[in-house]
Design a protein around this motif. Structure first.
Motif, mmCIF file in Angstrom:
data_model
loop_
_atom_site.group_PDB
_atom_site.id
_atom_site.type_symbol
_atom_site.label_atom_id
_atom_site.label_comp_id
_atom_site.label_asym_id
_atom_site.label_seq_id
_atom_site.Cartn_x
_atom_site.Cartn_y
_atom_site.Cartn_z
ATOM 1 N N ARG A 84 -21.022 13.144 12.900
ATOM 2 C CA ARG A 84 -21.559 11.790 13.044
ATOM 3 C C ARG A 84 -22.964 11.857 13.624
ATOM 4 O O ARG A 84 -23.251 12.685 14.485
ATOM 5 C CB ARG A 84 -20.659 10.943 13.935
ATOM 6 N N ALA A 85 -23.821 10.986 13.110
ATOM 7 C CA ALA A 85 -25.190 10.868 13.602
ATOM 8 C C ALA A 85 -25.290 9.568 14.382
ATOM 9 O O ALA A 85 -24.818 8.519 13.929
ATOM 10 C CB ALA A 85 -26.180 10.872 12.441
ATOM 11 N N TRP A 86 -25.908 9.640 15.563
ATOM 12 C CA TRP A 86 -26.018 8.503 16.466
ATOM 13 C C TRP A 86 -27.488 8.221 16.756
ATOM 14 O O TRP A 86 -28.300 9.135 16.829
ATOM 15 C CB TRP A 86 -25.306 8.802 17.785
ATOM 16 N N VAL B 5 -25.127 5.931 12.854
ATOM 17 C CA VAL B 5 -25.986 5.653 11.705
ATOM 18 C C VAL B 5 -25.580 6.440 10.465
ATOM 19 O O VAL B 5 -26.028 6.129 9.368
ATOM 20 C CB VAL B 5 -27.481 5.909 12.029
ATOM 21 N N ALA B 6 -24.735 7.443 10.627
ATOM 22 C CA ALA B 6 -24.252 8.203 9.473
ATOM 23 C C ALA B 6 -22.969 8.932 9.845
ATOM 24 O O ALA B 6 -22.744 9.268 11.005
ATOM 25 C CB ALA B 6 -25.302 9.206 9.005
ATOM 26 N N ILE B 7 -22.138 9.145 8.836
ATOM 27 C CA ILE B 7 -20.915 9.932 9.011
ATOM 28 C C ILE B 7 -20.757 10.815 7.783
ATOM 29 O O ILE B 7 -20.961 10.377 6.659
ATOM 30 C CB ILE B 7 -19.678 9.027 9.224
ATOM 31 N N PHE B 8 -20.461 12.079 8.033
ATOM 32 C CA PHE B 8 -20.261 13.043 6.960
ATOM 33 C C PHE B 8 -18.869 13.641 7.116
ATOM 34 O O PHE B 8 -18.493 14.043 8.211
ATOM 35 C CB PHE B 8 -21.322 14.154 7.032
ATOM 36 N N ALA B 9 -18.114 13.683 6.027
ATOM 37 C CA ALA B 9 -16.748 14.195 6.072
ATOM 38 C C ALA B 9 -16.682 15.605 5.512
ATOM 39 O O ALA B 9 -17.458 15.986 4.639
ATOM 40 C CB ALA B 9 -15.824 13.282 5.283
ATOM 41 N N LEU C 232 -14.736 20.625 11.993
ATOM 42 C CA LEU C 232 -16.043 21.226 12.267
ATOM 43 C C LEU C 232 -16.098 21.658 13.723
ATOM 44 O O LEU C 232 -15.647 20.943 14.606
ATOM 45 C CB LEU C 232 -17.149 20.225 11.951
ATOM 46 N N ARG C 233 -16.653 22.835 13.976
ATOM 47 C CA ARG C 233 -16.671 23.382 15.341
ATOM 48 C C ARG C 233 -18.045 23.415 15.981
ATOM 49 O O ARG C 233 -18.176 23.328 17.171
ATOM 50 C CB ARG C 233 -16.107 24.813 15.333
#
Length: 182
Positions: free
Chosen positions: A109-111, A157-161, A166-167
């Protein structure tokens, strides 16, 4: 679990994340612990400094990311929510504009920290992803009263699946194009 050096060498500081749910601030010249920060209800899996070193971020198994002041009184400024599971790591973009977090819920996630026009209205609902509005304690202007502070809020502002949890996360290398690596 994690160690991060202050971005300004002369600061002589580092932070460490611990399984006991604490974030420790260290004096790297003398090797002593300057502060132990508590607030997470789970292990802290990752940490980082802001680009200018004025803030610290911690990622926890409690599913949150916390923003802390990097100097006394080392106060927790905000709690960022949105992940559905343990947050494994956090990184700041080189530009200092975006914060990235990765978690057990297979997302990155981007914040973005957004300045608000003023304090929130009473009974404002809390967003499912982001933070409650908060103030840094800085007055909006020199003529402002004690209650007129600058207000901010972290917004997703964005979410990537990903098909896999993810570590790790690394911030961008460019100033214009924000990039992240996992």
């Amino acid at each position: 679990v994690c160690c991060e050096w202050h971005p300004q060498e002369e600061a002589e500081r580092a932070i460490t994340a611990s399984l006991d749910g604490t974030l420790k601030v260290w004096n790297t010249r003398w090797g002593n612990c300057v502060a132990t920060l508590k607030g997470h209800s789970g292990a802290i899996n990752g940490c980082c400094y802001s680009k200018d070193g004025s803030k610290m971020f911690s990622a926890s198994s409690d599913g949150t990311v916390r923003e802390w002041m990097s100097d006394a009184p080392f106060k927790c400024m905000s709690i960022i929510i949105g992940h559905y599971g343990a947050v494994h790591n956090v990184a700041i973009a080189t530009s200092g504009k975006h914060l990235f977090s990765v978690a057990e819920d297979c997302t990155l996630r981007a914040w973005l920290k957004v300045k608000l026009d003023g304090p929130p209205a009473p009974n404002t609902p809390v967003s499912r992803a982001g933070s409650r509005p908060f103030t840094t304690g800085v007055r909006a202007s020199s003529a402002a009263s004690d209650t007129d502070f600058e207000w901010f809020q972290w917004q997703q502002v964005a979410i990537f699946a990903s098909p896999f949890p993810l570590r790790c996360v690394g911030g961008s290398t460019g100033e214009e194009d924000e990039e992240v690596s996992c």
